[in-house]
Each structure stands twice: as C-alpha cells, then as structure tokens.
Design a protein around this motif. Structure first.
Motif, PDB file in Angstrom:
ATOM      1  N   GLU A 550      30.721  41.287  49.053  1.00  0.00           N
ATOM      2  CA  GLU A 550      31.141  41.420  50.347  1.00  0.00           C
ATOM      3  C   GLU A 550      31.720  40.096  50.276  1.00  0.00           C
ATOM      4  O   GLU A 550      33.414  39.534  50.721  1.00  0.00           O
ATOM      5  CB  GLU A 550      29.581  40.397  50.743  1.00  0.00           C
ATOM      6  N   GLU A 551      31.746  39.375  49.330  1.00  0.00           N
ATOM      7  CA  GLU A 551      32.884  37.880  48.964  1.00  0.00           C
ATOM      8  C   GLU A 551      33.464  38.321  48.229  1.00  0.00           C
ATOM      9  O   GLU A 551      34.424  37.673  48.596  1.00  0.00           O
ATOM     10  CB  GLU A 551      32.039  37.216  47.434  1.00  0.00           C
ATOM     11  N   ARG A 552      34.208  39.653  47.863  1.00  0.00           N
ATOM     12  CA  ARG A 552      35.181  39.611  47.217  1.00  0.00           C
ATOM     13  C   ARG A 552      36.510  40.406  48.544  1.00  0.00           C
ATOM     14  O   ARG A 552      37.262  40.376  48.159  1.00  0.00           O
ATOM     15  CB  ARG A 552      34.917  41.529  46.284  1.00  0.00           C
ATOM     16  N   THR A 553      35.580  40.500  49.209  1.00  0.00           N
ATOM     17  CA  THR A 553      36.254  41.145  50.766  1.00  0.00           C
ATOM     18  C   THR A 553      37.379  39.974  50.377  1.00  0.00           C
ATOM     19  O   THR A 553      38.275  40.080  51.118  1.00  0.00           O
ATOM     20  CB  THR A 553      35.482  41.183  52.357  1.00  0.00           C
ATOM     21  N   LYS A 554      36.638  38.346  50.727  1.00  0.00           N
ATOM     22  CA  LYS A 554      37.420  37.636  51.021  1.00  0.00           C
ATOM     23  C   LYS A 554      38.434  36.900  50.428  1.00  0.00           C
ATOM     24  O   LYS A 554      39.590  36.100  50.696  1.00  0.00           O
ATOM     25  CB  LYS A 554      36.446  36.234  51.535  1.00  0.00           C
ATOM     26  N   ILE A 555      37.895  37.019  49.385  1.00  0.00           N
ATOM     27  CA  ILE A 555      38.319  35.816  47.947  1.00  0.00           C
ATOM     28  C   ILE A 555      40.190  37.286  47.433  1.00  0.00           C
ATOM     29  O   ILE A 555      40.924  36.902  47.229  1.00  0.00           O
ATOM     30  CB  ILE A 555      37.488  36.576  46.604  1.00  0.00           C
ATOM     31  N   GLN A 556      40.004  38.126  48.004  1.00  0.00           N
ATOM     32  CA  GLN A 556      40.736  39.626  47.747  1.00  0.00           C
ATOM     33  C   GLN A 556      41.440  38.954  48.598  1.00  0.00           C
ATOM     34  O   GLN A 556      43.016  39.420  48.642  1.00  0.00           O
ATOM     35  CB  GLN A 556      40.195  40.643  47.084  1.00  0.00           C
ATOM     36  N   TYR A 557      41.526  38.938  49.891  1.00  0.00           N
ATOM     37  CA  TYR A 557      42.060  38.425  51.278  1.00  0.00           C
ATOM     38  C   TYR A 557      42.862  37.574  50.910  1.00  0.00           C
ATOM     39  O   TYR A 557      44.125  37.110  51.400  1.00  0.00           O
ATOM     40  CB  TYR A 557      41.408  38.240  52.672  1.00  0.00           C
ATOM     41  N   GLY A 558      42.430  36.322  51.206  1.00  0.00           N
ATOM     42  CA  GLY A 558      43.038  35.208  50.516  1.00  0.00           C
ATOM     43  C   GLY A 558      44.062  35.215  48.790  1.00  0.00           C
ATOM     44  O   GLY A 558      45.007  34.984  49.639  1.00  0.00           O
TER      45      GLY A 558
END
Ligand code: GLA
Length: 726
Positions: A550-558
């Motif tokens: 879940e967190e990685r979706t944001k980190i990788q998106y950014g």
C-alpha cells in the motif's frame, strides 16, 4: 540541426525532441530567455523583452541619465547581483578587494557535436551542445554556459563553468547551474517531499510573490526534498497543460527556487545550495556546477516524467546496464536482520531453488564486529566467527545453485567501535574538540580527504577482488553533521558539502570501474539518496525501506515523476509488514514490486510449496513484462494520493504491447467495479487484454475504457497484459 543561431536577431534556438528552448543576446550583451516549451518557429522574438519604465529600477550599468528607469524586462539565462535586477541572482562572487559585483556579457559561442563530461561529476552523455562564453564587463571573470539538447528526449541539460581569468583570487558565494524565466505567475510548484520510509510524495503549492525554495542542507540529496521541482501552468494535470520539470544531477546540498517577482514574472534558479557554501577560485582556476536537466511537456506531468525517463535511460544510467535484464534478488535483511550464519543463508538460497530468483544479496552484518548497528562500519573484513567458511562458503554454495551473489557495503561510514576508528579517529568528519553527533550510532568518513578515500577504495576493492561477487548494494544510512575536515584550510571549510560529494563520486568511479562485472545498486536508509548523480553510476536504487505494498504505491508513484521504473528496486517482503504491520496478499505485493526492478526480501525458509509455486509464477510473469519495465513509457492513470486506486500502464515504445496494473485500496459494499481508461496506446491499433477477454481498438480502450471487477478484499490488485492483435 538541433542548435541554430540567427545572426540578425542574435537568437539561439535549441530544438530537442518535441521542444524548443530559445534565448537571445540583448543589445547590451545580456542573455535573455525567450522560450522553453513545445516546438516553435525560428521567429524574431525580441518583442518578448518589452522595454518599460519601472520605478525603483536603475539603468543597466553605464546607462545614460535619460535611460534611467527604462529597463529591459528580460528573463536572464544567468543572473547576478549588483545591477538593477533585484530578482534571485544565480551567481554572486567576491573579489580579493571585497567587490561583489559582476556584469556577465556575451563574448562568443561555439556549438559542439557532443557535450564534454564534467570533471569528477556525473552528467548526461552526448547531445549537441552550445557553449556561450560570457565575460564580466570590467574584469576577466567569466562564465561558460552549457546547453545540450537531444533528439530522443524532451529535455535541455544546463550547467555553468565559472572561470577566474583575473590575476587575483575570487570567492564564489553562489554558483547556481541555471536561471530562466517565465511570463506571468500563474504556476503551481510541485516538489517531492518525504522522510524515511515515505520518500518522494508529490506536494503541489501555488507560487507566490517572493521565493518558493526547495533545498537540502544535508550534504545529500535527501529523503526530505528531492532535487526536483515542476512548474505547472495553472490547471495542468497528469495529462494536460504545460509543465517544466527541473532535476539536478547532484547528490549534495542543493537549492531550487521559484520566484514571483514584482515585475509580474517568474524566475527559476538553482544548483548547489549557497547556504554554507563558498568556493575559492584561484587565479586561472575554473569551477564546474552540477548539471540541471530541464524537462518540457505539453502533456502534463505524465509527459514530463516520460521526458525525464527517456533522458535518463538513454543518456545517464550506465549504458551497459540500463536495458539489461535485472537480477531478481532474494535479500536477507528483513529475513534475518543481523542474526544469521552460513547455514541460515544457505537455507535461504536452497529454498528458492527452481523459483527463478537468481541472486542472493547478503545484507548488513557480514563484516567486522557487527551484530547490531552500533559497531563495525569501516572494517570491511569478513567476520568468520559469524560466517563459518568465510564469504567463500556462502558464495560457492550460491553459485553452485546457479545463482549470483551480492554483498552489502556502507563505504562512506565509520563506527566509533571499529578498528579503523580506533586507529584513525581523524578519518571521521568533525572538528577535534567538539563532540560529534551520532546518527544510527555511526559517524561519517571524511571523503574530502584522498587518504580516506584510498582506504575505502582499497578495502572495498580487496573484498571484491578476493571473492567472486556479482552484485553490490551500496548503502548510506545517515546524513552529514559536524561538517568540518581537519585537512581543509580554514577558508576552504565552506567547500565541504561540495567536496564531500566529489569524494562520493570519486569512490563510485574508482570502485565501479575496477569491477566492471559487478552490478551496483544504490541505497540510503531506504531511498534517501535517489538522484541522477547516483543513477549515473548505479542502474538502480533501493526505493524505500517501506516495503508495504500500500505504501509502495505512493512511494513508487512519486518516484516515477522523475525516475524510470527500472531505477526503482522494489521487493516482495513478509507480512505482517515490518514497517506498517499491514497484511497484503503475496499477489498484491508482487504486482506492486513488479513495477520496478523486482526482488524478494523475506525468510524463504518459511515458504510452503504453494508459496514457492506462486513465486515461480510471479518471476515468470515478471520476465515476460521486464522489457516494458526497462524500456516502456509510463502512464499514471489513478493516483493513490487522491483516489482509492493506483492504476498505471506501461506501454512499449512501438505501442504494440502494454501492461496495466490496477490496485484497489479498500473494498466497498456496493461498487466492486472501476472504469479505467487506458492511456498511451495507438488509437488505431486493435488490442487484446488477457484475463478480461476484451479485444478493442486503442481509441475505444482509451476513451470508453474498460471495467475492472475487483474483489471484496482490501488491497486487491491485478496486472493485465495488453497485446496488439494484427
Ligand atoms: C538500510 C537499508 C536496508 C538495510 C539496512 C541495513 O536501512 O535501507 O535495506 O540494508 O540499512 O543496515
């Protein structure tokens, strides 16, 4: 021809892929910015620099009484302190007699077929290059402005070389890499902010009168703010509007500024942070700034990201590695932390046999006295008490299984409790007599010193020479404090931050060059040094210590705002997740990790047969999709920051294939379906979506879209393969 000069209008036109950058030499000899955006005609744009009367403005230096207050309102390509331009200067000097003024005027220019490399610093390769030589009107202080454009990426790369041609030393108090301006102030500014385990979250703020400043004072590019800003015309979105992104190929303290001036315009500047910076430029010496890459898009943020990705894959990341299939690692960190022995490592390797995982990376704890993070750094000698049979035993075992072997180092660090610190306490950064600050119970090596760098190069290269090592994970787990080197003269102490990073690049260069067959991965307490400077040496970087899907979706998106997917190491780790305690399915963890350089980081000895089968299938699927990850174009469709979804398509350059990843955060009682309009496809081609059994034209898939039926399960995801039907 990418770069042309119109003698009559004195205008330079730099035409890259789908973009033009233009500026002219004014009647007074200044360089005035004209345009940075979509391709335009080679027209006379001098009208752009309107001449107006502005209160509280002086003439240009030496102007006449009658020209008082009549000032050319132009956007400087390089701006300096002391004239009537009160906007942010991009350079400030101080001469031996204290004078801080300079007036840099056009002297000559040349067009080079390929860009010369920067001495001791990374930069993009090749590309037709314009060099404009400027000289101070009243001295032999000069600045050479470099501009490079590429026919395969919508970017212009800029940097400056400052030259002291005078007969006395000069101090550079500020030495930014670029300046340019934009008409009006209707822009928003995006930055990528964060901290440990939540790196690179996009933040968008409106620009304002005064200066928006994004910076690092940590001697590293940092998790706090990445060396990146984007200027977005008001209303620009992921897919529409004009966006100009700026990213520094630099891994030390930096600053990027956007100023809304009283003239109603916008001035953008940046480079090395001038806070705690002064560079002494001796007679005849020159100073090279880091390179700034300016990406141009008229297709919103998505277009900007694809411009950066093309530029970095084609011209920055090591050629030999960038498009090469990546190792699929099993890393032991989250499986064992510091508690392992040879038998445990062998068991981790044995447990992945037949899955397609092809590289063991032995993380922290194999060397010196290192059973926790309080000791041992700097003693790069295997701890045979812990690893019976030395590195050889585990390397041979790994190789015997047909797998490669990788090893963790943190070369820039030194523990107080280490043999090297006991022998050479002065190797650590800090001022004798002042207690140093600990961070993760460690100090940092003074990389401004050649003897310290030699020690590191020799000890790391020795381990690599004596052992059959295929992969290195290069970590960096704290930031500089106590910036002081016992070897630098007092007047050079404020050169520390830049000298430190020159030392880092020297280490990278010497260790990478001495080990051409070793694959290098960058890391910094997760992804706290994720920048172009590191990517110029290492093809991928550990994106974050937060491995929760879940967190990685944001980190990788950014992270994908600037950096290509293949640059982001992403691992499937254990659940409950060690950082968030969240439980997501193995399938979801793999779907997200597959949107990068994938790998695994969990105790494989706990795998069931079913797990093993699942991993095998995941690795097979990744292999099938890897070409897209390495070379494809990214289209971000749903943002995890403003929707309950994370949807991303990666499309091949020839638009014949794509992958579509859809992730649903939380399940809901009624909806269970989501319409996704694909992006990046060829509107006239027909595509088949595997698993959904949909065959339709690109135009249909991108406009009508498809409907995804997601399960009644939190953190649901699916990867769809899209193939052209001929
Ligand atoms: C950092 C890295 C981790 C791991 C540890 C080891 O936090 O990001 O992946 O290597 O250091 O100490």
């Amino acid at each position: 021809m990418a770069i042309t000069f119109n003698e009559q209008t004195k205008t330079f036109y730099l035409d890259g892929k789908d973009m033009t950058y233009a500026f002219r030499i004014t009647e007074s000899g200044y360089l005035a910015h004209l345009w940075c955006g979509c391709p335009i005609g080679h027209d006379d744009l001098s009208y752009h620099n309107a001449r107006g009367r502005i209160s509280f403005c002086a003439t240009a230096p030496g102007g006449t009484v009658t020209s008082a207050n009549a000032y050319y309102v132009f956007h400087p390509e390089i701006s300096f302190f002391g004239t009537s331009d009160y906007r942010e200067p991009s350079v400030q000097i101080q001469t031996a007699d204290g004078d801080r003024l300079c007036d840099l005027l056009y002297n000559s220019h040349e067009i080079l077929p390929a860009k010369p490399a920067i001495n001791g610093m990374p930069s993009m390769r090749g590309g037709e290059t314009l060099v404009v030589h400027l000289k101070d009107a009243y001295s032999d202080f000069g600045a050479d402005l470099y501009y490079t454009v590429y026919d395969d990426a919508s970017v212009v790369a800029r940097r400056v070389v400052f030259v002291n041609g005078t007969d006395r030393p000069i101090k550079l108090l500020r030495a930014y890499s670029f300046a340019f301006g934009l008409p009006g102030q209707e822009y928003d500014v995006m930055s990528l902010q964060g901290s440990w385990a939540c790196e690179r979250s996009p933040e968008i703020i409106p620009m304002h009168h005064g200066v928006v400043s994004i910076d690092s004072k940590r001697c590293t590019s940092s998790a706090t703010l990445n060396p990146f800003i984007a200027l977005m015309t008001k209303g620009a979105t992921e897919t529409t509007g004009r966006v100009i992104g700026v990213n520094l190929i630099y891994s030390s303290s930096f600053v990027l500024k956007v100023e809304g001036s009283c003239l109603g315009d916008t001035v953008v500047t940046g480079g090395i942070n001038d806070f705690d910076f002064t560079w002494n430029l001796g007679v005849g010496e020159s100073f090279e700034t880091p390179e700034a890459v300016i990406a141009v898009s008229h297709e919103g943020l998505g277009g900007m990201s694809r411009a950066f990705h093309d530029a970095y894959r084609n011209h920055l990341i090591p050629k030999k590695r960038v498009f090469e299939s990546r190792p699929i690692v099993i890393n032991n960190w989250e499986a064992t932390y510091f508690k392992f022995d040879t038998e445990k490592l062998k068991a981790i390797v044995d447990a992945v046999e037949g899955t397609g995982i092809d590289t063991l990376v032995l993380d922290d704890g194999w060397f010196g006295k290192r059973d926790n993070d309080k000791s041992g750094l700097g003693d790069w000698v295997v701890n045979e008490q812990k690893l019976e049979g030395g590195l050889k035993a585990i390397i041979d075992h790994t190789h015997s299984k047909g797998m490669k072997f990788g090893l963790w180092f943190e070369p820039e660090m030194i523990s107080e409790d280490s043999d090297i610190f006991r022998a050479h306490p002065d190797y650590a950064i800090g001022k004798p007599g002042r207690p140093r600050c600990y961070s993760r119970t460690q100090y940092m090596m003074d990389l401004t010193r050649k003897d310290v760098r030699d020690y590191i190069v020799n000890s790391v290269n020795k381990v690599l020479a004596e052992n059959d090592i295929d992969y290195v994970k290069w970590d960096y787990n704290r930031n500089v404090t106590d910036a002081f080197s016992v070897e630098l003269e007092p007047e050079k102490q404020m050169e520390f931050a830049h000298r430190y990073v020159l030392g880092v690049y020297d280490l990278f260069e010497r260790i990478v060059n001495a080990n051409p067959n070793v694959f290098f991965e960058g890391c910094s307490g997760g992804g706290a040094r994720f920048d172009g400077g590191v990517l110029a040496y290492f093809p991928q970087i550990w994106t974050s210590d937060d491995t929760d899907a879940e967190e990685r979706t944001k980190i990788q998106y950014g992270t994908s705002m600037v950096y290509p997917l293949s640059a982001m190491s992403a691992h499937v780790s254990a659940v409950p997740n060690h950082q968030t305690n969240r439980i997501t399915s193995m399938a979801t963890r793999a779907d997200i990790a597959h949107l990068g350089a994938t790998g695994y980081e969990l105790d494989t000895t706990e795998f069931t047969d079913e797990d093993r089968e699942m991993v095998k299938a995941q690795v097979e699927e990744y292999k099938m999709l890897e070409e897209l990850i390495l070379k494809g174009d990214v289209y971000r469709i749903d943002s995890p920051f403003n929707s309950g979804f994370f949807t991303q398509a990666v499309v091949s350059k020839d638009k014949s294939s794509a992958m579509l990843t859809v992730y649903r955060r939380l399940s809901d009682p009624n909806a269970e379906r989501h319409r996704v309009c694909l992006a990046g496809l060829d509107k006239d081609k027909t595509y088949h979506i595997e698993g959904l059994d949909i065959t339709a034209k690109g135009s249909t898939l991108m406009n009508v879209g498809i409907v995804i039926q997601y399960g009644k399960r939190d953190f649901w995801s699916e990867t769809y393969i899209v193939t052209e039907v001929k």
